[in-house]
Design a protein around this motif. Structure first.
Motif, short mmCIF file in Angstrom:
data_model
loop_
_atom_site.label_atom_id
_atom_site.label_comp_id
_atom_site.label_asym_id
_atom_site.label_seq_id
_atom_site.Cartn_x
_atom_site.Cartn_y
_atom_site.Cartn_z
N THR A 335 -6.16 -39.22 9.10
CA THR A 335 -7.04 -40.51 8.88
C THR A 335 -7.88 -40.37 10.24
O THR A 335 -8.87 -41.26 10.13
N THR A 336 -7.23 -39.80 11.34
CA THR A 336 -8.02 -40.16 12.63
C THR A 336 -9.25 -39.20 12.69
O THR A 336 -10.30 -39.55 12.95
N VAL A 337 -8.91 -37.79 12.27
CA VAL A 337 -10.12 -36.78 12.57
C VAL A 337 -11.05 -36.93 11.34
O VAL A 337 -12.13 -36.80 11.49
N ALA A 338 -10.67 -37.32 10.12
CA ALA A 338 -11.59 -37.16 9.07
C ALA A 338 -12.32 -38.65 9.05
O ALA A 338 -13.40 -38.59 8.56
N ALA A 339 -11.93 -39.68 9.80
CA ALA A 339 -12.72 -41.04 9.74
C ALA A 339 -14.04 -40.99 10.07
O ALA A 339 -14.95 -41.43 9.22
N PRO A 340 -14.62 -40.13 11.18
CA PRO A 340 -16.03 -40.22 11.50
C PRO A 340 -16.66 -39.51 10.38
O PRO A 340 -17.95 -40.00 10.03
N PHE A 341 -16.22 -38.35 9.76
CA PHE A 341 -17.15 -37.79 8.59
C PHE A 341 -17.16 -38.54 7.53
O PHE A 341 -18.08 -38.64 6.93
N GLN A 342 -16.05 -39.54 7.24
CA GLN A 342 -16.02 -40.32 6.14
C GLN A 342 -17.08 -41.40 6.14
O GLN A 342 -17.90 -41.83 5.31
N ASP A 343 -17.24 -42.02 7.76
CA ASP A 343 -18.13 -42.95 7.86
C ASP A 343 -19.31 -42.35 7.71
O ASP A 343 -20.60 -43.29 6.89
#
Length: 719
Positions: A335-343
């Motif tokens: 959830t932490t690492v993927a959050a910027p890519f998801q946004d």
């Protein structure tokens, strides 16, 4: 495994053979049928967790599910093995032939294609489960013309004796056999050196060593297989039995006149039992002689790194704690690492992609038509929202693949063995359950590895309560919306709840429906810890990510189109097609009729209720349904940064009467435990029948609804 399934599998495989295998009677006198055409069939056999599936993927380029725990292969996979020799390739250096006796170079012009089949793991041809029964059916019980032309027995060099029992049995059949040794490097860590030439001489079949994880030795194996295919099939090994050791023989006392036919039957049965014991003794003596002659052991009781680590990770107290910590790290990193890519993807689909599409349609005169609604408010809003979770899924799959390839997931089976026995399941029932956390469909298929029908039914009923990755997309969306600082922990809690549900429901079913079902001890080969390879990790990740993307491009597109169509059909008022307000459309009216059912659980809005109904098709469709509903509801907000999250928050606040957080937890619980997707129900029907499938469906809905209502009602009093 029903006889029909085995028969169908044999019929399918036999259609790819180039010639029949000679019968035992003719095997010593007749040569191969040179006039026959087509590819020969080679079967990969061996115990679970020796690297068969990894080798199959290396040789065929196929993408079969791989994992470093027993029971990965639960059905027959087939592919084409191009045994084209490439002189000078790095793998040529791995030839295990003694110096001066290598034949690799002169085989360079002997290329051929082979139909390769990957059989379920089996320690012997004496089946203990349906998948092992399928292996026996395809190797032994089938007609000679439908048997494989050759069997490659994949053997664990670090535990050679266990792997050679299958070889001892197959040498009693008219089958060509090649032994492929894997985990030779692990054997060296135990101080075991294997002389493949001497071992081959003892076994009477070719022996090659290879490392499929590092792509070494496949050319040597290809050479050995081609040579064996050109040789005559062997005659089955006859085991000499001493008549004096049998209950019935030339020296047996004659029956008295008072003896009945039953006495003769007993004598024959006793003789058969003695013959079986004699065969077993001969096989074990054969294995002992082969191992003694083909291996050299240096050092005594050498303690490996795996042994030292296992003292902690399989400990009855520290083991579960370590397992929980590992899984928490996985979710937190995801959830932490993927959050910027998801946004970024969210902004990309809701902004530029939607704007470009709208501008392009406007340029051709379709800007204000139903086509714009279908593409922008339907496909882009719905499918785009699901695709924003691709980075998160990819990272999750990478981390899980690393745990599998390292060998840790097999230790998780040991840690959970006590819980499995409490609900009457064997420890290896953990395998399909842990597969269920990836996808419920292959998990239910994996129950074929369990020996008893009751165990397979019970496990199949419990698998839908394991939280698949499709549900994870909804968890992450809600967790990052309502609990942004602890999203990873929320997802981890949902997986803990899933495990607790499996245990509690399993115990309840055992005490009611299967009170007489006993528990079984866990018998499991723990693979040694290994450094995960980038190629294998990437391969496994891509297989799983491709499945997620296939769902988004297939089922989700259909669901999105269906939702858009229903939202475009006016039911209330006099609006035209595509002009009605969402709540006045066929979709809104139907969802509004269902919504009151969920009011006691705190999420009785028609948008949320409709999303759950669409989620029956595929759990990812919950997000696409929300995205479509809110995009249509307020299309002016399409370009905003987080319109979907803001609308979801507003919906939960209104439907819960201000008790937002209890309503969110109630919804998460319902999402976890209610009816699985249609694909899961289809495979359940195939494996356990329509009756048990409907029973499971009703049970899941009851657990989900009662649990969600209880969580909201109690939570609203406290929160």
């Amino acid at each position: 495994m029903s006889p029909k399934v085995a028969e169908d599998a044999m019929r399918e495989l036999s259609g790819h053979k180039h010639r029949p295998v000679m019968s035992a009677k003719a095997c010593c006198s007749e040569g191969p049928d040179e006039s026959a055409t087509g590819a020969p069939v080679v079967a990969l056999a061996g115990a679970p967790n020796v690297g068969k599936s990894t080798l199959f993927n290396l040789l065929t380029g196929a993408r079969v599910s791989m994992g470093n725990w027993p029971g990965t292969t639960v059905s027959v996979s087939r592919g084409v093995w191009h045994t084209h020799h490439t002189p000078g390739a790095p793998s040529d250096q791995d030839c295990s032939c003694p110096e001066g006796q290598c034949h690799c170079d002169h085989m360079a012009d002997h290329d051929r294609d082979i139909t390769l089949i990957d059989l379920p793991g089996a320690y012997s041809i004496d089946p203990m489960s349906p998948d092992e029964a399928l292996t026996r059916a395809l190797l032994v019980d089938c007609p000679p013309a439908e048997a494989p032309d050759l069997v490659v027995v994949v053997a664990d060099a670090a535990h050679l004796s266990r792997s050679l029992y299958l070889v001892a049995q197959l040498r009693e059949r008219p089958l060509r056999v090649v032994v492929a040794l894997t985990m030779v490097d692990i054997a060296r860590q135990y101080g075991i050196e294997i002389d493949t030439w001497a071992l081959s001489d003892k076994l009477g079949v070719p022996v090659v060593s290879l490392d499929p994880r590092r792509r070494r030795g496949q050319q040597t194996l290809a050479m050995a297989v081609r040579n064996q295919l050109d040789d005559l099939p062997p005659c089955p090994r006859e085991i000499a039995l001493d008549p004096a050791e049998l209950s019935v023989g030339p020296d047996a006392l004659p029956a008295t006149p008072t003896d009945t036919a039953d006495t003769g039957a007993i004598d024959v049965a006793a003789a058969d039992e003695d013959a079986d014991l004699a065969r077993e003794d001969e096989r074990f003596a054969f294995i002992e002689d082969a191992v003694a002659g083909g291996t050299t052991v240096s050092g005594e009781n050498r303690k490996t790194t795996s042994d030292k680590i296992d003292r902690w990770v399989t400990h009855k107290v520290f083991g579960p704690i370590i397992f929980a910590a590992v899984m928490w790290i996985v979710f937190e990193m995801t959830t932490t690492v993927a959050a910027p890519f998801q946004d970024w993807l969210d902004s990309f689909f809701s902004g530029p992609v939607s704007e470009w599409t709208h501008a392009g349609l406007a340029a051709v005169g379709l800007g204000d038509t139903w086509v714009n609604g279908l593409l922008v408010d339907g496909l882009i809003a719905g499918v785009g929202t699901v695709l924003t979770f691709a980075p998160l899924m990819a990272l999750m799959f990478i981390l899980l693949a690393i745990l599998e390839d390292s060998g840790y997931m097999a230790r998780a089976a040991v840690v959970t063995d006590r819980m499995m026995r409490r609900i009457g399941l064997p420890g290896r029932a953990f395998i399909p359950l842990i597969v269920g956390f990836g996808c419920n469909v292959p998990a239910i298929s994996a129950t074929r590895a369990l020996p008893q029908a009751r165990q397979r039914i019970l496990t199949s009923l419990l698998v839908p309560f394991t939280s698949c990755t499709a549900r994870l997309t909804v968890y992450v969306m809600l967790a990052s919306t309502f609990f942004p600082k602890m999203a990873g922990t929320v997802c981890f809690i949902m997986y803990l709840v899933s495990i607790v549900l499996v245990i509690l429901i399993g115990m309840a079913l055992r005490k009611t429906l299967w009170r007489t079902m006993g528990s079984e001890p866990l018998v499991l080969d723990l693979p040694p810890y290994q450094v995960p390879t980038a190629r294998l990790t990437a391969s496994v990740t891509w297989v799983r990510l491709k499945g997620f993307l296939r769902t988004a491009s297939g089922i989700i597109v259909v669901a999105v189109a269906a939702v858009w169509l229903l939202q475009s059909i006016p039911v209330v008022g006099g609006a035209g097609f595509g002009e009605a307000a969402p709540e006045d459309s066929a979709f809104g009216v139907g969802a509004s009729a269902v919504a009151p059912v969920f009011e006691p659980a705190g999420f009785g809005s028609w948008q949320t209720s409709s999303a759950l109904v669409v989620g029956f098709v595929a759990k990812e469709a919950v997000l696409s349904s929300w995205a479509q509903t809110y995009a249509v509801d307020d299309p002016e907000e399409t370009g905003n940064e987080t319109p979907l999250r803001a609308k979801v928050v507003e919906s939960f606040e209104q439907s819960s009467g201000g008790h937002t957080y209890p309503a969110v937890w109630a919804f998460l619980f319902f999402m976890l435990s209610y009816t699985p997707c249609v694909a899961t129900l289809a495979v359940q029907k195939r494996e356990i029948g329509i009756g048990w499938t409907l029973f499971g469906l009703a049970m899941q809905l009851a657990v989900a609804y009662i649990g969600a209502v209880a969580i909201f009602q109690i939570g609203s009093l406290l929160w």
